[in-house]
Design a protein around this motif. Structure first.
Motif, PDB file in Angstrom:
ATOM      1  N   ARG A 174       0.823  -1.188  -0.075  1.00  0.00           N
ATOM      2  CA  ARG A 174      -0.144   0.188   0.066  1.00  0.00           C
ATOM      3  C   ARG A 174       0.870   1.208  -0.129  1.00  0.00           C
ATOM      4  O   ARG A 174       0.513   2.359  -0.683  1.00  0.00           O
ATOM      5  CB  ARG A 174      -1.060  -0.069   1.274  1.00  0.00           C
ATOM      6  N   GLU A 175       1.981   1.285   0.827  1.00  0.00           N
ATOM      7  CA  GLU A 175       2.796   2.297   0.499  1.00  0.00           C
ATOM      8  C   GLU A 175       3.310   2.632  -0.800  1.00  0.00           C
ATOM      9  O   GLU A 175       3.664   3.737  -1.261  1.00  0.00           O
ATOM     10  CB  GLU A 175       4.036   2.175   1.944  1.00  0.00           C
ATOM     11  N   ASN A 176       3.876   1.328  -1.374  1.00  0.00           N
ATOM     12  CA  ASN A 176       4.514   1.574  -2.855  1.00  0.00           C
ATOM     13  C   ASN A 176       3.292   2.195  -3.800  1.00  0.00           C
ATOM     14  O   ASN A 176       3.616   2.649  -4.580  1.00  0.00           O
ATOM     15  CB  ASN A 176       4.616   0.413  -3.210  1.00  0.00           C
ATOM     16  N   ASN A 177       1.755   1.985  -3.387  1.00  0.00           N
ATOM     17  CA  ASN A 177       0.995   2.336  -4.458  1.00  0.00           C
ATOM     18  C   ASN A 177       0.574   3.799  -4.143  1.00  0.00           C
ATOM     19  O   ASN A 177       0.067   4.336  -5.030  1.00  0.00           O
ATOM     20  CB  ASN A 177      -0.467   1.576  -4.265  1.00  0.00           C
ATOM     21  N   LEU A 178       1.151   4.575  -3.085  1.00  0.00           N
ATOM     22  CA  LEU A 178       1.007   5.931  -2.967  1.00  0.00           C
ATOM     23  C   LEU A 178       1.931   6.722  -3.843  1.00  0.00           C
ATOM     24  O   LEU A 178       2.695   6.453  -3.970  1.00  0.00           O
ATOM     25  CB  LEU A 178       1.156   6.409  -1.578  1.00  0.00           C
ATOM     26  N   SER A 179       1.319   7.830  -4.772  1.00  0.00           N
ATOM     27  CA  SER A 179       1.953   8.439  -5.628  1.00  0.00           C
ATOM     28  C   SER A 179       2.857   9.386  -4.892  1.00  0.00           C
ATOM     29  O   SER A 179       3.955   9.587  -5.022  1.00  0.00           O
ATOM     30  CB  SER A 179       1.014   9.175  -6.494  1.00  0.00           C
ATOM     31  N   VAL A 180       2.523   9.957  -3.609  1.00  0.00           N
ATOM     32  CA  VAL A 180       3.306  10.606  -2.693  1.00  0.00           C
ATOM     33  C   VAL A 180       3.595   9.844  -1.452  1.00  0.00           C
ATOM     34  O   VAL A 180       2.665   9.754  -0.851  1.00  0.00           O
ATOM     35  CB  VAL A 180       2.650  12.247  -2.413  1.00  0.00           C
ATOM     36  N   PRO A 181       4.603   9.674  -1.212  1.00  0.00           N
ATOM     37  CA  PRO A 181       5.002   8.863  -0.084  1.00  0.00           C
ATOM     38  C   PRO A 181       4.828   9.515   1.136  1.00  0.00           C
ATOM     39  O   PRO A 181       4.999  11.002   1.318  1.00  0.00           O
ATOM     40  CB  PRO A 181       6.590   8.386   0.207  1.00  0.00           C
ATOM     41  N   LYS A 182       4.307   9.082   2.290  1.00  0.00           N
ATOM     42  CA  LYS A 182       3.914   9.886   3.581  1.00  0.00           C
ATOM     43  C   LYS A 182       5.103   9.734   4.296  1.00  0.00           C
ATOM     44  O   LYS A 182       5.951   8.791   4.394  1.00  0.00           O
ATOM     45  CB  LYS A 182       3.036   9.079   4.259  1.00  0.00           C
TER      46      LYS A 182
END
Length: 842
Positions: A174-182
């Motif tokens: 799910r973190e890899n799918n985010l366009s902008v990493p949190k």
């Protein structure tokens, strides 16, 4: 909404029903007035009662009288009550039940501008019920939360468990799918508008949290708007309505046609619980993160522009807090991988739209259907509380009156009491023991490191080689290493023995601790029972005190009424004594008059008896004389006739002689009946009617009053399968479906007729019975008319008044006349003789 009836999942066997029910807890909160010149229509009488009175110039009923009404609640919160006190009484018990595996439901209800949103959400510096509930949840389960994605929701309102490895892969995916990493800083960033709402100074926790379980919190936020359900947390959700565009990129009809919003579907899971299918559920790990998710959905709510309040929502919002908990395994390290051991409880916080009538707010079109969405509540297995928010200003009197009536009706609803979740059966205290074991291992490792390095193991010999042909250094080094290996193995064996000894000691301590915990748990159970008993006694005392006050008030009213009745009684007693004296005088006068009249009647009766006897004797003598004269004339006539026939006819032979007819003296008179011959009677034939339904198999209530008379008719109303009563009652009506009333009245001809009034028994909405009359059957008795038996004046009497002798000398005429008289009766003034012509044979 219609449920999909195709491809249903087989239902599980139903759980045993919980017969214990509790009434819905309804609280009332009064907000302060906005201005000093506004008129107030609500007064707080006590901690459980408010009084509602009409403002000046308002007519409550038709005659214009001033009317005050009181309403009782579980608790009333005045204008000076803080948000903390409201949370302690209302929301804290629900949060405590949520952590212990029970469901809860909390409503805020009232007119627009009464403080519903302030009660639920709060304001900066004064957090409402929602942020304080989130803070209490995470303060209680914070150390026992599972890692993210260990619990995973499915599409059927259930919960799945993943192992640590799968949860880690899920987080990475799910973190890899985010366009902008949190970044860690972005996660802690909070909207400035809600910073003060979630910063609560009073940190509260729930008691009795299970330390051997792992927890995870999921939140969802839905909106019910115009009979549609929308997900406020859906990331791809667009506006509720959007314009249509054609292929050329221009709006169709100037953006006048809109696509209807996509609504979610309400479904039922395998445990018969309702849920919104496809609703997004977000896993949160702190109160700040949860309230941030709520605030993000709050901005998407459909806010309508009404006349009362521009910020008052015209839609219902439901914020759902779902708590998943599962026990740890036997080692107390990881979550038990058993889906059946997962317990999911939820708390629903509902902020209803304004309850005022739509004509007052100016809402039109599709907004009108919103007011009745939550008018009914089903019998669910959860705690059900409602906070009624009211505005005391006089302008809202009518709407507040409707809110009070709805709250009073809601308190009569009973819901099933939540049941406790089952115990998993594993050893308690597993988490604490696992942590203690890990701490002991760390301590042993710390103590073992310096011992191995120099205190027990011998030092290594010099390893420096000065000559290529040196055969002493390497063998000496190998021998030293073998020696160190033997010493190390000995230390490990000693360590294992010490560890086993420590483990047995820990087990013994655990057994002692378990026994003590069981004793403490037993004592806590007793204390809880005592606390419940004390609370019940306090509630009973409060109820009795309230009842005592009401009884004292009633006694005062009764005493005043008794005084009035005593005065009336004395007045009536005096009037009664006066009337009794007057009645005694009238009775004495009546007795004297009766005695006087009795003497007059007896004298008159004696006089008439003598007169009647004299007249009867005279009449009998006269009739005997007349009869003797007629007999003599008949004898003479007979002799003349016989002589004339004998002179004109020859004497017959003995064979032809006929026996002579006996004379009147020799012929005995025929015996006659004392009563007249019966007249032919005709029975009226009734026209054909439809067959009465009383002959069917229905059960009847046969209502026959005690005043009914028995007419002795042949036809009698007999109804089979009926319950006969003299007065109708609810018990008899509840057992039957038909009703018949026997009614008697005097008809126009003076005869008594019987009417059977039939009807159907109908159940009313309030649980009673009503009778709807359908038809009437009449039973009437008629007497046949008797012709007059008086002798006509023209028969046997000459016009001059003298009887013609020829009429009576004729034997046939005399025999055709009879005198009717009862046998043994005496002639008198009260009797009449009727001459009746006998019927002649053809």
């Amino acid at each position: 909404m219609n449920r999909q009836g195709k491809f249903r999942t087989p239902r599980r066997p139903k759980k045993p029903l919980n017969n214990q029910k509790d009434p819905v807890g309804v609280y009332c909160r009064v907000r302060p007035l906005g201005g000093g010149d506004e008129e107030c229509c609500i007064e707080v009488i006590s901690s459980t009662t408010i009084q509602l009175h009409a403002p000046e110039g308002f007519k409550v009923n038709r005659n214009g009288e001033y009317k005050e009404t009181q309403y009782s609640f579980k608790k009333v919160f005045g204008v000076s009550v803080s948000q903390v006190e409201l949370f302690e009484h209302v929301a804290r018990p629900l949060v405590d039940d949520l952590i212990h595996g029970k469901n809860g439901l909390l409503f805020t209800y009232g007119v627009t501008g009464s403080g519903k949103t302030f009660t639920m959400t709060g304001s900066p510096g004064q957090g409402g019920l929602l942020p304080r509930s989130l803070d209490m949840i995470f303060n209680s389960i914070g150390p026992y939360q599972a890692k993210r994605y260990v619990f995973k929701t499915d599409d059927k309102n259930g919960m799945e468990i993943q192992c640590e490895v799968d949860a880690l892969l899920e987080r990475q995916r799910r973190e890899n799918n985010l366009s902008v990493p949190k970044t860690p800083s972005s996660r802690q960033r909070i909207d400035p508008e809600i910073v003060d709402m979630i910063t609560t100074e009073e940190a509260c926790k729930a008691d009795g949290v299970d330390e051997d379980s792992s927890y995870s919190v999921f939140v969802s936020y839905i909106e019910i708007y115009n009979n549609y359900i929308y997900d406020l947390l859906e990331e791809t959700q667009e506006e509720a309505v959007k314009p249509k565009w054609n292929g050329g990129g221009t709006p169709v009809r100037q953006n006048t046609e809109f696509i209807p919003p996509q609504s979610k579907i309400l479904r039922e899971d395998q445990n018969h619980n309702m849920y919104v299918a496809g609703c997004m559920e977000v896993e949160v790990k702190s109160a700040e993160e949860a309230f941030q998710v709520f605030w993000r959905g709050q901005k998407k709510r459909k806010v309508a522009n009404t006349r009362l309040n521009r910020e008052s929502s015209r839609s219902h919002s439901v914020f759902i807090i779902k708590l998943a908990q599962a026990p740890l395994d036997a080692d107390g390290d990881n979550v038990l991988q058993d889906k059946n051991q997962v317990n999911v409880s939820q708390l629903c916080l509902v902020d209803l739209a304004g309850s005022e009538r739509t004509g007052r707010t100016g809402a039109e079109g599709t907004r009108i259907r919103e007011a009745g969405l939550f008018a009914q509540s089903e019998d669910v297995n959860q705690s059900f509380l409602m906070v009624v928010c009211v505005n005391p200003k006089g302008e809202d009197y009518e709407e507040t009156l409707l809110v009070m009536r709805f709250a009073e009706m809601t308190q009569e609803v009973e819901v099933a009491r939540p049941v406790d979740r089952p115990i998993c059966g594993l050893t308690p205290g597993r988490r604490h023991k696992n942590q203690a074991f890990k701490e002991e291992l760390c301590k042993l490792d710390e103590r073992r490191a310096p011992v191995e390095t120099g205190k027990i193991l011998p030092p290594l010999p010099s390893c420096e080689l000065t000559d290529p042909s040196d055969d002493v250094t390497l063998p000496r080094l190998i021998e030293a290493l073998h020696n160190r290996q033997r010493i190390r193995q000995t230390i490990i064996e000693e360590y294992n023995r010490a560890a086993n000894t420590m483990k047995s000691l820990l087990q013994e301590l655990d057994s002692n601790l378990i026994s003590k915990e069981n004793f403490i748990h037993e004592q806590n159970g007793k204390l809880i029972e005592k606390d419940k008993l004390i609370q019940n006694n306090m509630a009973e005392i409060e109820r009795l005190e309230k009842k005592t006050k009401m009884q004292e008030h009633k006694m005062d009213i009764l005493q005043k009424t008794t005084k009035i009745y005593e005065e009336d009684k004395r007045t009536l007693q005096q009037e009664l004594e006066t009337r009794e004296h007057r009645l005694q005088r009238e009775l004495s006068d009546k007795r004297r008059l009766e005695q006087r009249m009795h003497g007059v009647v007896s004298d008159t009766q004696h006089k008439w008896e003598k007169e009647c006897e004299r007249r009867v004797n005279a009449m009998q003598l006269e009739m005997q004389n007349k009869l003797w004269v007629k007999d003599e004339k008949l004898k003479q006539l007979k002799a003349i006739v016989v002589e004339s026939k004998a002179s004109t006819r020859p004497d017959p032979t003995p064979r032809q002689s006929r026996p002579q007819r006996p004379s009147r003296d020799e012929c005995p008179p025929p015996k006659r009946s004392a009563s007249p011959s019966p007249l032919p009677t005709t029975t009226p034939v009734r026209p054909l009617h439809r067959r009465s339904r009383s002959a069917g198999a229905e059960k009847w209530v046969d209502h026959k009053p005690n005043s009914s008379l028995d007419l002795g008719t042949v036809l009698q109303p007999v109804i089979p399968n009926s319950i006969q009563v003299s007065a109708p009652n609810e018990k008899a009506l509840s057992k039957c479906d038909r009703y018949v009333l026997t009614h008697q009245e005097v008809a126009s001809d003076g005869e008594v007729q019987t009417k059977l009034i039939k009807g159907e028994v109908i159940k009313t909405r309030g649980g009673g019975q009503a009778v709807q009359f359908t038809d009437i059957e009449t039973l009437k008795q008629e007497l046949t008319t008797v012709p007059s038996r008086k002798r006509k004046s023209s028969e046997g009497v000459s016009p001059s008044g003298d009887q013609q002798e020829g009429d009576w000398t004729d034997v046939e005429t005399r025999c055709s006349v009879a005198v009717e008289m009862r046998a043994g009766s005496n002639m008198g003034p009260g009797y009449e003789h009727h001459g009746i012509t006998k019927r002649r044979k053809p």
